[in-house]
Design an enzyme around this catalytic site. Structure first.
Site, short mmCIF file in Angstrom:
data_model
loop_
_atom_site.label_atom_id
_atom_site.label_comp_id
_atom_site.label_asym_id
_atom_site.label_seq_id
_atom_site.Cartn_x
_atom_site.Cartn_y
_atom_site.Cartn_z
N GLU A 1 4.26 -32.25 47.27
CA GLU A 1 3.70 -32.75 46.02
C GLU A 1 2.45 -33.60 46.27
O GLU A 1 2.55 -34.68 46.86
CB GLU A 1 4.75 -33.61 45.31
N HIS B 1 4.37 -31.90 41.15
CA HIS B 1 5.65 -31.74 41.86
C HIS B 1 5.89 -30.24 42.17
O HIS B 1 6.78 -29.61 41.60
CB HIS B 1 6.75 -32.30 40.96
N ARG C 1 6.29 -34.50 31.68
CA ARG C 1 6.99 -33.23 31.90
C ARG C 1 8.02 -32.95 30.80
O ARG C 1 8.62 -31.88 30.78
CB ARG C 1 7.66 -33.21 33.28
#
Ligand code: BG6
Length: 313
Positions: free
Chosen positions: A271, A167, A89
């Site tokens: 998630e 997520h 990420r």
């Protein structure tokens, strides 16, 4: 705009960061930042946003964007030697112009393929060679599909293992009016109690304080029912046995610099994940994990969701 042709456009987003905008003919859309391979927007055909992104989100690499759909790889949370939720990420992904074919759904024309590969410096953090391909697709009906394909390309013969999560921050009208269905009676690991294992009790999952749970061996469909908005999100997943449910509530919200004090009222993270049993790949092997999100109007009578429509539909 509704009525236009489907399109995929590369343009500049916040702070000049590259983003890809997907638009479907009936008006739904999605946005993906190359930073993080991070979906930051998913709108229905009425132009209504369906994902939560904090107004305090920074869009300043290498700090991950607060909201949308961060990809947690190769480590979920802080359990391991890597930084929290791994590094995917925090990296700049590239557009993959020639991805290996996916078994195609010929109705889907609006998608982008991204790829992440390690640099020499990355080897110092995680000494493995991999190719991570991410396809973000919008169906004509406005569903959002994310498919991850992770391949071990180690030339030293070594396997690697990883944990993973999409997520997803769902945008909700009021967290106290939300319930989740599909996780009742399941076992979970409570992140607020050093991952002690419990069994969920009762017939509904609702929210009145901080929650941070990893549900285990979850079904392929989970529903998030927003009573006030009369909207139900349906999360379908494949290759991802676990499901994290997270809301920081007021005290932790205040402690996060990129999260507004009241933001917790308007988000719920559910998630799709592979955490309890890490995925192990030998060289040449590939793993696939997929989510499909839809948002449907929900009828809500006496606290009961229409299970036909949501969990079996
Ligand atoms: C959730 C975790 O997935 O992500 C929580 O279960 C964590 O423990 C949350 O606090 C947010 O993590 P981060 O690194 O984005 O602040």
């Amino acid at each position: 705009m509704a009525g236009e042709k489907p399109s995929v456009e590369l343009c500049k987003g916040i702070n000049g960061l590259d983003k890809v905008v997907l638009r479907e003919a009936r008006g739904s859309s999605a946005e993906v930042y190359l930073f993080g391979g991070h979906v930051t927007s998913w709108k229905n055909e009425h132009g209504e946003e369906l994902l939560f992104v904090s107004s305090k989100a920074m869009f300043k690499p290498p700090k991950a964007i607060r909201g949308g759909i961060p990809i947690c790889f190769p480590q979920f949370s802080s359990h391991g030697n890597l930084e929290q939720h791994g590094f995917a990420r925090n990296k700049f992904w590239s557009i993959d112009t020639n991805p290996p074919q996916l078994p195609s759904n010929s109705l889907i024309k609006t998608f982008v393929d991204l790829i992440l590969k390690p640099t020499d410096d990355d080897f110092k953090i995680w000494p493995h060679s991999y190719e991570f391909r991410l396809r973000v697709a919008l169906t004509p009906g406005g569903d959002l599909m994310l498919t991850s394909r992770i391949r071990n390309t180690n030339s030293d013969g070594k396997p690697f293992s990883f944990t993973f999560a999409y997520h997803t921050y769902f945008l909700v009208s009021d967290i106290s009016e939300v319930r989740v269905e599909g996780l009742e009676t399941l076992d979970y690991l409570d992140n607020l109690k050093e991952r002690e294992r419990f069994t969920e009790q009762g017939d509904a999952i609702t929210f009145e304080s901080e929650v941070d749970k990893i549900y285990l061996s979850t079904p392929t469909k989970i529903a998030i029912i927003d009573h006030e908005k009369k909207r139900t999100f349906v999360l379908r997943k494949d290759g991802l046995p676990d499901a994290v449910v997270w809301n920081p509530w007021d005290r932790k919200a205040k402690a996060m610099p990129d999260f507004g004090d009241d933001d917790y009222k308007h988000m719920l993270s559910v998630e799709a994940a592979a955490i309890e049993k890490p995925i192990i790949l030998k060289p040449g092997e590939e793993w696939k994990g997929r989510i499909e999100l839809s948002a449907v109007p929900s009828s809500y009578c006496s606290g009961q969701l229409d299970p036909q429509k949501v969990l079996q539909g």
